[in-house]
Design an enzyme around this catalytic site. Structure first.
Site, PDB file in Angstrom:
ATOM      1  N   ASN A  99       0.806  -1.230   0.000  1.00 47.81           N
ATOM      2  CA  ASN A  99       0.000   0.000   0.000  1.00 47.81           C
ATOM      3  C   ASN A  99       0.837   1.278   0.000  1.00 47.81           C
ATOM      4  OD1 ASN A  99      -2.463   1.757   0.913  1.00 47.81           O
ATOM      5  ND2 ASN A  99      -0.951   2.010   2.542  1.00 47.81           N
ATOM      6  N   SER A 151      -4.084   2.635  -9.020  1.00 50.88           N
ATOM      7  CA  SER A 151      -4.908   3.850  -8.949  1.00 50.88           C
ATOM      8  C   SER A 151      -5.651   3.984 -10.273  1.00 50.88           C
ATOM      9  CB  SER A 151      -4.010   5.075  -8.756  1.00 50.88           C
ATOM     10  OG  SER A 151      -4.727   6.257  -9.041  1.00 50.88           O
ATOM     11  N   TYR A 164       3.716   9.255 -11.294  1.00 54.60           N
ATOM     12  CA  TYR A 164       2.801   8.426 -10.488  1.00 54.60           C
ATOM     13  C   TYR A 164       2.020   7.450 -11.368  1.00 54.60           C
ATOM     14  CZ  TYR A 164      -0.992   7.622  -7.050  1.00 54.60           C
ATOM     15  OH  TYR A 164      -1.929   7.068  -6.189  1.00 54.60           O
ATOM     16  N   ALA A 165       1.476   7.956 -12.480  1.00 53.73           N
ATOM     17  CA  ALA A 165       0.683   7.087 -13.371  1.00 53.73           C
ATOM     18  C   ALA A 165       1.558   5.974 -13.941  1.00 53.73           C
ATOM     19  CB  ALA A 165       0.066   7.909 -14.496  1.00 53.73           C
ATOM     20  N   LYS A 168       1.738   3.357 -11.306  1.00 62.15           N
ATOM     21  CA  LYS A 168       0.473   2.669 -11.019  1.00 62.15           C
ATOM     22  C   LYS A 168       0.037   1.775 -12.189  1.00 62.15           C
ATOM     23  CE  LYS A 168       0.058   4.253  -6.834  1.00 62.15           C
ATOM     24  NZ  LYS A 168       0.222   3.334  -5.694  1.00 62.15           N
ATOM     25  N   ILE A 197      -9.680   9.362  -2.864  1.00 67.72           N
ATOM     26  CA  ILE A 197     -10.023   8.983  -1.492  1.00 67.72           C
ATOM     27  C   ILE A 197      -9.480  10.069  -0.557  1.00 67.72           C
ATOM     28  CG2 ILE A 197      -9.827   7.141   0.243  1.00 67.72           C
ATOM     29  CD1 ILE A 197     -11.055   6.199  -2.494  1.00 67.72           C
TER      30      ILE A 197
HETATM   31  N1  CAA Z   1      -7.166  19.181 -15.892  1.00 66.97           N
HETATM   32  C1  CAA Z   1      -6.932  20.142 -16.819  1.00 66.97           C
HETATM   33  N2  CAA Z   1      -6.122  21.177 -16.617  1.00 66.97           N
HETATM   34  C2  CAA Z   1      -5.500  21.242 -15.434  1.00 66.97           C
HETATM   35  C3  CAA Z   1      -5.687  20.301 -14.421  1.00 66.97           C
HETATM   36  C4  CAA Z   1      -6.566  19.244 -14.690  1.00 66.97           C
HETATM   37  N3  CAA Z   1      -6.826  18.284 -13.788  1.00 66.97           N
HETATM   38  N4  CAA Z   1      -4.935  20.640 -13.361  1.00 66.97           N
HETATM   39  C5  CAA Z   1      -4.300  21.782 -13.701  1.00 66.97           C
HETATM   40  N5  CAA Z   1      -4.653  22.145 -14.942  1.00 66.97           N
HETATM   41  C6  CAA Z   1      -4.222  23.321 -15.673  1.00 66.97           C
HETATM   42  C7  CAA Z   1      -4.505  24.581 -14.877  1.00 66.97           C
HETATM   43  O1  CAA Z   1      -5.860  24.972 -15.031  1.00 66.97           O
HETATM   44  C8  CAA Z   1      -3.533  25.576 -15.505  1.00 66.97           C
HETATM   45  O2  CAA Z   1      -3.990  26.032 -16.734  1.00 66.97           O
HETATM   46  P1  CAA Z   1      -3.682  27.544 -17.190  1.00 66.97           P
HETATM   47  O3  CAA Z   1      -2.193  27.666 -17.181  1.00 66.97           O
HETATM   48  O4  CAA Z   1      -4.310  27.594 -18.532  1.00 66.97           O
HETATM   49  O5  CAA Z   1      -4.335  28.375 -16.144  1.00 66.97           O
HETATM   50  C9  CAA Z   1      -2.329  24.692 -15.811  1.00 66.97           C
HETATM   51  O6  CAA Z   1      -2.814  23.339 -15.830  1.00 66.97           O
HETATM   52  C10 CAA Z   1      -1.274  24.806 -14.766  1.00 66.97           C
HETATM   53  O7  CAA Z   1      -1.909  24.475 -13.524  1.00 66.97           O
HETATM   54  P2  CAA Z   1      -1.318  24.955 -12.153  1.00 66.97           P
HETATM   55  O8  CAA Z   1      -1.361  26.448 -12.074  1.00 66.97           O
HETATM   56  O9  CAA Z   1      -1.967  24.199 -11.035  1.00 66.97           O
HETATM   57  O10 CAA Z   1       0.180  24.533 -12.386  1.00 66.97           O
HETATM   58  P3  CAA Z   1       1.227  24.102 -11.396  1.00 66.97           P
HETATM   59  O11 CAA Z   1       2.451  23.821 -12.173  1.00 66.97           O
HETATM   60  O12 CAA Z   1       1.301  25.049 -10.253  1.00 66.97           O
HETATM   61  O13 CAA Z   1       0.628  22.726 -10.796  1.00 66.97           O
HETATM   62  C11 CAA Z   1      -0.082  20.523 -10.795  1.00 66.97           C
HETATM   63  C12 CAA Z   1       0.422  21.633 -11.646  1.00 66.97           C
HETATM   64  C13 CAA Z   1       0.972  20.166  -9.713  1.00 66.97           C
HETATM   65  C14 CAA Z   1      -0.276  19.311 -11.678  1.00 66.97           C
HETATM   66  C15 CAA Z   1      -1.364  20.915 -10.081  1.00 66.97           C
HETATM   67  O14 CAA Z   1      -2.276  21.371 -11.031  1.00 66.97           O
HETATM   68  C16 CAA Z   1      -1.992  19.787  -9.320  1.00 66.97           C
HETATM   69  O15 CAA Z   1      -1.595  19.472  -8.207  1.00 66.97           O
HETATM   70  N6  CAA Z   1      -3.018  19.157  -9.895  1.00 66.97           N
HETATM   71  C17 CAA Z   1      -3.669  18.006  -9.289  1.00 66.97           C
HETATM   72  C18 CAA Z   1      -2.981  16.720  -9.688  1.00 66.97           C
HETATM   73  C19 CAA Z   1      -3.750  15.556  -9.121  1.00 66.97           C
HETATM   74  O16 CAA Z   1      -4.932  15.369  -9.414  1.00 66.97           O
HETATM   75  N7  CAA Z   1      -3.101  14.726  -8.283  1.00 66.97           N
HETATM   76  C20 CAA Z   1      -3.724  13.650  -7.622  1.00 66.97           C
HETATM   77  C21 CAA Z   1      -2.990  13.432  -6.301  1.00 66.97           C
HETATM   78  S1  CAA Z   1      -3.833  12.253  -5.232  1.00 66.97           S
HETATM   79  C22 CAA Z   1      -3.415  10.801  -5.957  1.00 66.97           C
HETATM   80  O17 CAA Z   1      -2.586  10.699  -6.789  1.00 66.97           O
HETATM   81  C23 CAA Z   1      -4.163   9.603  -5.506  1.00 66.97           C
HETATM   82  C24 CAA Z   1      -4.713   8.943  -6.669  1.00 66.97           C
HETATM   83  O18 CAA Z   1      -4.248   7.868  -7.055  1.00 66.97           O
HETATM   84  C25 CAA Z   1      -5.865   9.561  -7.311  1.00 66.97           C
HETATM   85  P1  NAI Z   2      -1.064   8.590   2.480  1.00 66.67           P
HETATM   86  O1  NAI Z   2      -0.041   9.542   1.987  1.00 66.67           O
HETATM   87  O2  NAI Z   2      -2.139   9.093   3.346  1.00 66.67           O
HETATM   88  O3  NAI Z   2      -0.360   7.356   3.209  1.00 66.67           O
HETATM   89  C1  NAI Z   2       0.739   6.708   2.636  1.00 66.67           C
HETATM   90  C2  NAI Z   2       1.577   6.088   3.732  1.00 66.67           C
HETATM   91  O4  NAI Z   2       2.719   5.502   3.090  1.00 66.67           O
HETATM   92  C3  NAI Z   2       2.100   7.106   4.729  1.00 66.67           C
HETATM   93  O5  NAI Z   2       1.887   6.651   6.036  1.00 66.67           O
HETATM   94  C4  NAI Z   2       3.578   7.217   4.404  1.00 66.67           C
HETATM   95  O6  NAI Z   2       4.397   7.530   5.521  1.00 66.67           O
HETATM   96  C5  NAI Z   2       3.853   5.832   3.865  1.00 66.67           C
HETATM   97  N1  NAI Z   2       5.055   5.837   3.027  1.00 66.67           N
HETATM   98  C6  NAI Z   2       5.404   6.749   2.101  1.00 66.67           C
HETATM   99  N2  NAI Z   2       6.604   6.457   1.585  1.00 66.67           N
HETATM  100  C7  NAI Z   2       7.012   5.313   2.200  1.00 66.67           C
HETATM  101  C8  NAI Z   2       8.166   4.523   2.089  1.00 66.67           C
HETATM  102  N3  NAI Z   2       9.167   4.843   1.254  1.00 66.67           N
HETATM  103  N4  NAI Z   2       8.257   3.418   2.853  1.00 66.67           N
HETATM  104  C9  NAI Z   2       7.272   3.095   3.713  1.00 66.67           C
HETATM  105  N5  NAI Z   2       6.162   3.818   3.876  1.00 66.67           N
HETATM  106  C10 NAI Z   2       6.027   4.915   3.121  1.00 66.67           C
HETATM  107  O7  NAI Z   2      -1.665   7.899   1.177  1.00 66.67           O
HETATM  108  P2  NAI Z   2      -3.029   7.116   0.947  1.00 66.67           P
HETATM  109  O8  NAI Z   2      -3.967   8.031   0.306  1.00 66.67           O
HETATM  110  O9  NAI Z   2      -3.417   6.403   2.167  1.00 66.67           O
HETATM  111  O10 NAI Z   2      -2.560   6.098  -0.186  1.00 66.67           O
HETATM  112  C11 NAI Z   2      -2.216   4.756   0.070  1.00 66.67           C
HETATM  113  C12 NAI Z   2      -1.967   4.071  -1.255  1.00 66.67           C
HETATM  114  O11 NAI Z   2      -3.137   4.133  -2.061  1.00 66.67           O
HETATM  115  C13 NAI Z   2      -0.859   4.688  -2.102  1.00 66.67           C
HETATM  116  O12 NAI Z   2      -0.145   3.682  -2.778  1.00 66.67           O
HETATM  117  C14 NAI Z   2      -1.617   5.539  -3.074  1.00 66.67           C
HETATM  118  O13 NAI Z   2      -0.879   5.753  -4.251  1.00 66.67           O
HETATM  119  C15 NAI Z   2      -2.842   4.699  -3.315  1.00 66.67           C
HETATM  120  N6  NAI Z   2      -3.975   5.457  -3.794  1.00 66.67           N
HETATM  121  C16 NAI Z   2      -4.498   6.491  -3.068  1.00 66.67           C
HETATM  122  C17 NAI Z   2      -5.567   7.208  -3.563  1.00 66.67           C
HETATM  123  C18 NAI Z   2      -6.164   8.374  -2.860  1.00 66.67           C
HETATM  124  O14 NAI Z   2      -6.980   9.077  -3.484  1.00 66.67           O
HETATM  125  N7  NAI Z   2      -5.842   8.645  -1.590  1.00 66.67           N
HETATM  126  C19 NAI Z   2      -6.154   6.865  -4.868  1.00 66.67           C
HETATM  127  C20 NAI Z   2      -5.504   5.779  -5.532  1.00 66.67           C
HETATM  128  C21 NAI Z   2      -4.458   5.092  -5.008  1.00 66.67           C
END
Ligand code: CAA
Ligand code: NAI
Length: 256
Positions: A99, A151, A164-165, A168, A197
């Site tokens: 995880n 993911s 990340y993608a 995953k 989540i």
């Molecule tokens: N779709 C389309 N356009 C997007 C977008 C999206 N999801 N996110 C950002 N953009 C666009 C913005 O609107 C902006 O456009 P303009 O320049 O035309 O205004 C441009 O991209 C730049 O965006 P930012 O100003 O936010 O740029 P930045 O460089 O500061 O940040 C980023 C870029 C770090 C990718 C930020 O947008 C971000 O954090 N986005 C979210 C990414 C995300 O969804 N991560 C999921 C994390 S949780 C996870 O990963 C768990 C899981 O498995 C789901």
């Molecule tokens: P979180 O950030 O809340 O928890 C992740 C945990 O992993 C933390 O306790 C962190 O200390 C530990 N960790 C990070 N790096 C580590 C390392 N090098 N060695 C050991 N432990 C480490 O994240 P969350 O949301 O609980 O995610 C858990 C898993 O589910 C991740 O693999 C994430 O990519 C996946 N996931 C999460 C989603 C979400 O929306 N939260 C969506 C899809 C997938």
């Protein structure tokens, strides 16, 4: 009718031993608490010691059984220690939930090599190291379950998540290879692909993006850690004994 004497189990993981990486917080922590509640001996492992201690303390105060091991999943030596401690304490490993994971989001045009490599080290190499080490023990036992955290991003892509993608998607590939290689040794391997989540991981996501994801989801909500933990519970249990090599999407229909 034949074969209809279905037993309803209360403690679905009774006498099982399960390692959950990244179980100091978020999805991993809730999974650890639920596994312990269902009778498992849990090995709580995380890079953060305070969080490990806290999760173990909660399990024990709820009447469960757990030990904590502080590990960095990207370090092979740490994984050896994790597996050795699990086997020396409980004598076997029935379940591994891979995880632990991190994000370092950035648009492709701004992503640094360091951001790319760090996420690969934890989310991809970490799963490989833990999976290989646990599989060696499970192969000797001729039984076991490995569950990998993918993911929806690994299937459908998501803005800002090149690194990340990539991990995953790769986890899905490894899951299917391992399901084929390890199935004949009595080991099932599956992946869970969550949608958004609410955890500390998604705390970093801009509110605007979270709102979009909520709106896109037909259920009009984000998921909670237990929504994923219960998927792991089912896949880890004997109820899923014929499920091997699948990627279970738990997204509320986000991607429809
Ligand atoms: N779709 C389309 N356009 C997007 C977008 C999206 N999801 N996110 C950002 N953009 C666009 C913005 O609107 C902006 O456009 P303009 O320049 O035309 O205004 C441009 O991209 C730049 O965006 P930012 O100003 O936010 O740029 P930045 O460089 O500061 O940040 C980023 C870029 C770090 C990718 C930020 O947008 C971000 O954090 N986005 C979210 C990414 C995300 O969804 N991560 C999921 C994390 S949780 C996870 O990963 C768990 C899981 O498995 C789901
Ligand atoms: P979180 O950030 O809340 O928890 C992740 C945990 O992993 C933390 O306790 C962190 O200390 C530990 N960790 C990070 N790096 C580590 C390392 N090098 N060695 C050991 N432990 C480490 O994240 P969350 O949301 O609980 O995610 C858990 C898993 O589910 C991740 O693999 C994430 O990519 C996946 N996931 C999460 C989603 C979400 O929306 N939260 C969506 C899809 C997938």
């Amino acid at each position: 009718m034949r074969d209809m004497n279905i037993e309803v189990k209360k403690m679905r993981l009774k006498n099982k031993t399960g390692i959950i990486t990244g179980s100091g917080r978020g999805i991993g922590k809730v999974t650890a608490l639920i596994f312990a509640q269902e009778g498992a001996n849990v090995i709580v492992s995380d890079i953060n010691k305070e969080d490990v201690d806290q999760t173990v303390a909660e399990i024990i105060s709820n009447g469960g059984e757990a030990i904590g091991v502080v590990v960095d999943v990207s370090k092979k030596d740490d994984i050896k220690k994790l597996i050795d401690e699990a086997v020396s304490k409980y004598g076997k490993i029935d379940i591994l939930v891979n995880n632990a994971g991190i994000t370092m989001d950035s648009a492709l045009l701004k992503m640094t090599d360091e951001q790319f490599d760090t996420v690969i080290d934890v989310n991809l190499k970490g799963v490989y190291y833990c999976g290989q080490a646990a599989a060696k023990v499970m192969a000797q036992q001729q039984s076991g379950v490995i569950l990998n955290a993918s993911s929806f991003t690994g299937i459908y892509g998501n803005y800002g998540q090149t690194n990340y993608a990539a991990t995953k998607s790769a986890v899905i590939g490894m899951t299917k290879v391992w399901a084929k290689e390890l199935g004949p040794k009595g080991i099932r391997v599956n992946a869970v692909a969550p949608g958004f989540i609410v955890t500390p991981m998604t705390d970093k996501v801009p509110d605007k993006v979270l709102e979009i994801m909520k709106e896109k989801c037909p259920l009009k909500m984000l998921g909670k850690p237990e929504d994923i933990a219960y998927a792991y519970l089912y896949l880890a249990s004997d109820e899923a004994k014929f499920i091997n090599g699948v990627v279970l999407e738990v997204t509320g229909g986000l991607t429809l």
